[in-house]
Design an enzyme around this catalytic site. Sequence first.
Site, PDB file in Angstrom:
ATOM      1  N   ARG A 209     -55.842 -23.787  34.275  1.00 52.97           N
ATOM      2  CA  ARG A 209     -57.127 -23.153  33.954  1.00 52.97           C
ATOM      3  C   ARG A 209     -57.731 -22.549  35.226  1.00 52.97           C
ATOM      4  O   ARG A 209     -58.254 -21.434  35.223  1.00 52.97           O
ATOM      5  CB  ARG A 209     -58.097 -24.178  33.346  1.00 52.97           C
ATOM      6  CG  ARG A 209     -57.783 -24.523  31.901  1.00 52.97           C
ATOM      7  CD  ARG A 209     -58.859 -25.402  31.280  1.00 52.97           C
ATOM      8  NE  ARG A 209     -58.804 -26.778  31.724  1.00 52.97           N
ATOM      9  CZ  ARG A 209     -58.182 -27.769  31.075  1.00 52.97           C
ATOM     10  NH1 ARG A 209     -57.552 -27.540  29.944  1.00 52.97           N
ATOM     11  NH2 ARG A 209     -58.193 -28.999  31.555  1.00 52.97           N
ATOM     12  N   PHE A 225     -55.578 -20.388  20.970  1.00 52.54           N
ATOM     13  CA  PHE A 225     -55.542 -21.859  20.869  1.00 52.54           C
ATOM     14  C   PHE A 225     -56.503 -22.458  21.903  1.00 52.54           C
ATOM     15  O   PHE A 225     -56.110 -23.191  22.801  1.00 52.54           O
ATOM     16  CB  PHE A 225     -54.118 -22.414  21.075  1.00 52.54           C
ATOM     17  CG  PHE A 225     -53.072 -21.768  20.210  1.00 52.54           C
ATOM     18  CD1 PHE A 225     -52.828 -22.252  18.930  1.00 52.54           C
ATOM     19  CD2 PHE A 225     -52.347 -20.669  20.658  1.00 52.54           C
ATOM     20  CE1 PHE A 225     -51.858 -21.661  18.116  1.00 52.54           C
ATOM     21  CE2 PHE A 225     -51.386 -20.069  19.854  1.00 52.54           C
ATOM     22  CZ  PHE A 225     -51.142 -20.567  18.582  1.00 52.54           C
ATOM     23  N   SER A 248     -58.503 -22.815  15.572  1.00 54.14           N
ATOM     24  CA  SER A 248     -58.625 -23.100  14.133  1.00 54.14           C
ATOM     25  C   SER A 248     -59.596 -24.246  13.835  1.00 54.14           C
ATOM     26  O   SER A 248     -60.120 -24.342  12.732  1.00 54.14           O
ATOM     27  CB  SER A 248     -57.247 -23.411  13.540  1.00 54.14           C
ATOM     28  OG  SER A 248     -56.687 -24.527  14.185  1.00 54.14           O
ATOM     29  N   CYS A 337     -45.852 -26.960  25.228  1.00 51.21           N
ATOM     30  CA  CYS A 337     -45.894 -28.388  25.563  1.00 51.21           C
ATOM     31  C   CYS A 337     -44.931 -29.163  24.663  1.00 51.21           C
ATOM     32  O   CYS A 337     -45.045 -30.361  24.488  1.00 51.21           O
ATOM     33  CB  CYS A 337     -47.319 -28.931  25.435  1.00 51.21           C
ATOM     34  SG  CYS A 337     -48.014 -28.742  23.798  1.00 51.21           S
TER      35      CYS A 337
HETATM   36  N1  SAH Z   1     -56.060 -24.535  25.861  1.00 57.89           N
HETATM   37  C1  SAH Z   1     -56.784 -25.714  25.439  1.00 57.89           C
HETATM   38  C2  SAH Z   1     -55.899 -26.718  24.729  1.00 57.89           C
HETATM   39  C3  SAH Z   1     -55.204 -26.185  23.503  1.00 57.89           C
HETATM   40  S1  SAH Z   1     -54.552 -27.425  22.463  1.00 57.89           S
HETATM   41  C4  SAH Z   1     -57.482 -26.328  26.640  1.00 57.89           C
HETATM   42  O1  SAH Z   1     -57.264 -25.876  27.767  1.00 57.89           O
HETATM   43  O2  SAH Z   1     -58.257 -27.273  26.455  1.00 57.89           O
HETATM   44  C5  SAH Z   1     -54.037 -26.499  21.085  1.00 57.89           C
HETATM   45  C6  SAH Z   1     -55.151 -26.068  20.144  1.00 57.89           C
HETATM   46  O3  SAH Z   1     -54.609 -25.220  19.145  1.00 57.89           O
HETATM   47  C7  SAH Z   1     -55.836 -27.194  19.377  1.00 57.89           C
HETATM   48  O4  SAH Z   1     -57.208 -27.132  19.639  1.00 57.89           O
HETATM   49  C8  SAH Z   1     -55.577 -26.899  17.891  1.00 57.89           C
HETATM   50  O5  SAH Z   1     -56.694 -27.174  17.063  1.00 57.89           O
HETATM   51  C9  SAH Z   1     -55.320 -25.424  17.932  1.00 57.89           C
HETATM   52  N2  SAH Z   1     -54.473 -24.876  16.870  1.00 57.89           N
HETATM   53  C10 SAH Z   1     -53.350 -25.411  16.353  1.00 57.89           C
HETATM   54  N3  SAH Z   1     -52.762 -24.547  15.496  1.00 57.89           N
HETATM   55  C11 SAH Z   1     -53.543 -23.440  15.472  1.00 57.89           C
HETATM   56  C12 SAH Z   1     -53.450 -22.201  14.814  1.00 57.89           C
HETATM   57  N4  SAH Z   1     -52.419 -21.903  14.008  1.00 57.89           N
HETATM   58  N5  SAH Z   1     -54.410 -21.274  15.027  1.00 57.89           N
HETATM   59  C13 SAH Z   1     -55.452 -21.554  15.854  1.00 57.89           C
HETATM   60  N6  SAH Z   1     -55.567 -22.718  16.545  1.00 57.89           N
HETATM   61  C14 SAH Z   1     -54.619 -23.646  16.349  1.00 57.89           C
END
Ligand code: SAH
Length: 393
Positions: A209, A225, A248, A337
Amino acid sequence: MIKLKPGREKSLRRHHPWVFSGAVASVSGKPKAGDTVDIITADGKTVARAAYSPDSQIRARVWSFDPALEIDAAFFRDRVMRALAMRESLPAAKHSNALRLVHGESDGLPGLIVDRYADVLVAQFLASGVERWRDPILDALAELSGCEAIYERSDAETRKLEGLKSRSGFVRGNRNATRCPIIEHGLNFRVDVEQGQKTGFFLDQRENRQRVRTLAAGREVLDGFSYTGGFAIAALAGGARRVCAIESSKDAIEIAKENLAANPLDASKVEFIAADVFAHLRKLRDQGAHFDLVVLDPPKFAPTAAQAKNAARAYKDINLLAFKLLRPGGLLATFSCSGGVDAGLFQSIVAGAALDAGADAKIIERFGAAADHPVALEFPEGEYLKGLLVLKN
Ligand code: SAH
């Protein structure tokens, strides 16, 4: 005592900490789940002391390769002390008050995850061995970390594989823990340790980040995401012109908005969209939208190699769309991951996505998990997070 089949001590000789059920010739002494057992080769040599998991394919997890070592409360206090000392020496300890303190096998504590969010610890007991020693481990954590509150999040699916029931709640101290304030590289975030994903925050992405923050100045950014807005807020702090964050989970977006408001930043530049990333990227493409920096940090599509094929399709899909949305000179920070997709496979998926998108692109950096998520050399499974920074020409 567990006696191994002939030749099945090989991985233990390399100090890999798992004994699979297929390697076991016999079990004697009627051990119960979590009991300490000696691991004996076919010709009778003791090679390790381990925790017995009768219900799991990983039948035993090694505590020590010293056959004489006593496995008792003092042993766990020592392992916890070492794990905490290693974190104190990390540069990250100066940049954040949220760190992973114990990272399972790589800290010699198979099945134990402990994250620190300021003065609250969140612990996950994910295997029979650490479950058996839960009380002494909690005592050591409370004493050595100085944290009064410990929340247990032993609600991961993997507990089922060990025949363990889900359990969560405060085990030490008590407080409202749905918005634990933390600081990461000077930015404020709130962590819901009770209902948030995993233990509440993705600490493994901390330095990535921060890296994205340094790349964001003047750019239009898409954070796919987004969860609670980690990359989106870092990008805004780095001077992004505009940020579009897609996630989502409505609960996550609610916290993301609070996180944004908790920092002295121009919140009007960020738009949080509650949507499916796959569908929304298509929509953006059809609308002719473009970005200068795209972050893709999806959930684990392939926990194990068995799901790699479907996962590959999903990774390719979103990365292909990202290449289409990027302007020339744009950057893609793309992550996986999934334990079941290794770095080589991930790179070839991203290469295939660029090719099919008609994009000419090159890798300019590689990402991994932050240093508070170490990977013991004898335990390559510990390396799950990989990422590429790709420049589109
Ligand atoms: N980048 C974030 C962590 C992401 S974890 C950080 O730095 O904190 C992955 C995320 O993807 C989760 O919050 C989950 O709710 C979301 N997610 C999973 N499938 C999804 C989809 N098809 N569309 C949108 N979000 C999704």
